[in-house]
Design a protein around this motif. Structure first.
Motif, mmCIF file in Angstrom:
data_model
loop_
_atom_site.group_PDB
_atom_site.id
_atom_site.type_symbol
_atom_site.label_atom_id
_atom_site.label_comp_id
_atom_site.label_asym_id
_atom_site.label_seq_id
_atom_site.Cartn_x
_atom_site.Cartn_y
_atom_site.Cartn_z
ATOM 1 N N VAL A 18 64.671 27.334 26.780
ATOM 2 C CA VAL A 18 64.030 26.289 25.693
ATOM 3 C C VAL A 18 62.507 26.900 25.728
ATOM 4 N N GLY A 19 62.032 26.943 24.323
ATOM 5 C CA GLY A 19 60.855 27.286 24.329
ATOM 6 C C GLY A 19 60.577 29.063 23.939
ATOM 7 N N GLU A 20 61.769 29.452 24.172
ATOM 8 C CA GLU A 20 61.818 31.227 23.725
ATOM 9 C C GLU A 20 61.765 31.162 22.260
ATOM 10 N N ILE A 21 61.346 32.222 21.554
ATOM 11 C CA ILE A 21 61.324 32.445 20.451
ATOM 12 C C ILE A 21 62.756 33.565 19.811
ATOM 13 N N PHE B 8 53.502 25.900 29.099
ATOM 14 C CA PHE B 8 53.614 27.016 28.103
ATOM 15 C C PHE B 8 53.580 26.021 26.620
ATOM 16 N N ASP B 9 53.153 26.956 25.776
ATOM 17 C CA ASP B 9 53.624 26.401 24.212
ATOM 18 C C ASP B 9 54.546 27.756 23.549
ATOM 19 N N ARG B 10 54.511 28.701 24.007
ATOM 20 C CA ARG B 10 55.484 29.482 23.671
ATOM 21 C C ARG B 10 55.917 30.535 24.839
ATOM 22 N N LEU B 11 57.388 30.448 25.096
ATOM 23 C CA LEU B 11 57.610 31.140 26.315
ATOM 24 C C LEU B 11 57.843 32.348 26.054
ATOM 25 N N ASP B 33 56.627 22.304 28.445
ATOM 26 C CA ASP B 33 56.041 22.657 27.065
ATOM 27 C C ASP B 33 54.684 21.614 26.562
#
Lengths: 55, 285
Positions: A18-21, B8-11, B33
């Motif tokens: 979760v949080g990955e693009i 984080f805000d972008r992993l 997040d």
């Protein structure tokens, strides 16, 4: 699963978090994994690069 | 065993590396997040699962800075500290602090309106480099070689007129090889360094395609990096240096939420592991 933008097939690795693009290989749209429960994955539109982004 | 929280805000791969290393040396980790976390003035530490120490790793500077303020309000130890993040995130504050601490840094001129900037440049002369006081990855960093270029930049800034557009940060153009040096410091100690070679243009940011190459840390680099880190208030930092033909090494930037993906592949030391161990020891002190 399919790209919400262009319907191409998105390959999301099993170890993605979760949080990955994830980026669509066809249209280039970026999505953020917002939920993941086993193989069930939910995506949301990724934030675009901001003026204050970076180290 | 300790618990480390990675905000984080972008992993990115950096945050995953930190998580993996923390787990491998036996610590619990929690990934938080910042985008979906809420805080209020009655919030307490026990309302959250923040572990013993937080590594703030937001890619958005303002989000990370304000989240750090929230964490410090909750009395949670966080790296880097708010004061360090605040100073490093603003090139003018950072440059002033470097100079105040006698760390060699390029001569920089400051003006607070476009008219004053024009007058300042008339006195100083060209070439100069203009940099936005807030911003990274080389965005908005431009060499100014003549009045036409400066007039164009001033006109655009007067039109957009964001608060930071009124602050003119004008730096001498350093004569140097087409590369700079990034030194990662952890607790004021340099742990790894790389040359960032320009991919053809004026800028040497990895985010813009510059080519990274492992750099041996010389005693001079070690001394300057350590002093620069101490001047900012310590923590985990990326110290950028240039090799000036006249002055030798100069520190031109100190970065707060340091990116290390490229360097981690070639560095002798395990950078994420060093970061995790420093964070854990930081709260044990």
């Amino acid at each position: 699963m399919n790209c919400p933008e262009c319907d191409a097939i998105l390959n999301i690795p099993d170890d993605a978090s979760v949080g990955e693009i994830v980026s669509c290989p066809d249209c280039g749209a970026d999505f953020e994994i917002s939920k993941k429960d086993g193989s069930n994955v939910e995506l949301k539109q990724a934030e675009s690069v901001g003026e204050d982004w970076g180290e | 065993m300790s618990k480390i929280c990675i905000v984080f805000d972008r992993l990115r791969s950096e945050e995953k590396m930190l998580q993996k290393e923390a787990s491998e040396i036996g610590h619990d980790t929690v990934m938080l997040d910042a985008k979906i976390t809420q805080v209020n003035t009655d919030s307490k530490e026990e309302d959250y699962d923040l572990g013993d120490v937080v590594l703030e790793r937001c890619v958005s500077y303002f989000r990370g800075l304000h989240f750090t303020a929230s964490l410090e309000f909750l009395d949670i130890p966080v790296l880097n500290k708010f004061d360090v993040a605040s100073i490093c995130g603003n090139k003018m504050f950072m440059t002033l602090l470097l100079k105040k601490n006698n760390i060699p840094t390029p001569k920089t001129h400051f003006s607070f309106s476009s008219q004053s900037a024009a007058e300042n440049i008339e006195k100083v002369g060209y070439p100069l480099v203009i940099k936005p006081v807030i911003g990274s990855w080389g965005r908005g960093v431009m060499p100014i070689k003549d009045k036409d270029t400066m007039d164009a930049i001033s006109e655009i800034r007067d039109i957009t007129d964001s608060p930071h557009d009124r602050i003119y940060y004008l730096q001498e153009l350093i004569k140097r090889p087409p590369r700079d040096i990034r030194v990662i410091t952890i607790g004021d100690n340099p742990v790894a360094a790389m040359y960032r070679k320009s991919s053809g243009g004026f800028k040497t940011n990895i985010a813009l395609g510059a080519d990274p190459e492992l750099c041996e840390i010389t005693p001079e680099m070690e001394d300057m990096a350590s002093k620069a880190s101490k001047a900012m208030g310590g923590g985990i930092l990326g110290i950028d240096m240039m090799e000036d033909d006249k002055q030798g090494l100069v520190v031109h930037e100190v970065n707060n939420t340091v990116e290390f993906k490229g360097l981690a592949r070639v560095a002798q030391k395990n950078i994420p592991k060093e970061m995790v161990e420093f964070a854990i020891n930081y709260v044990r002190k």
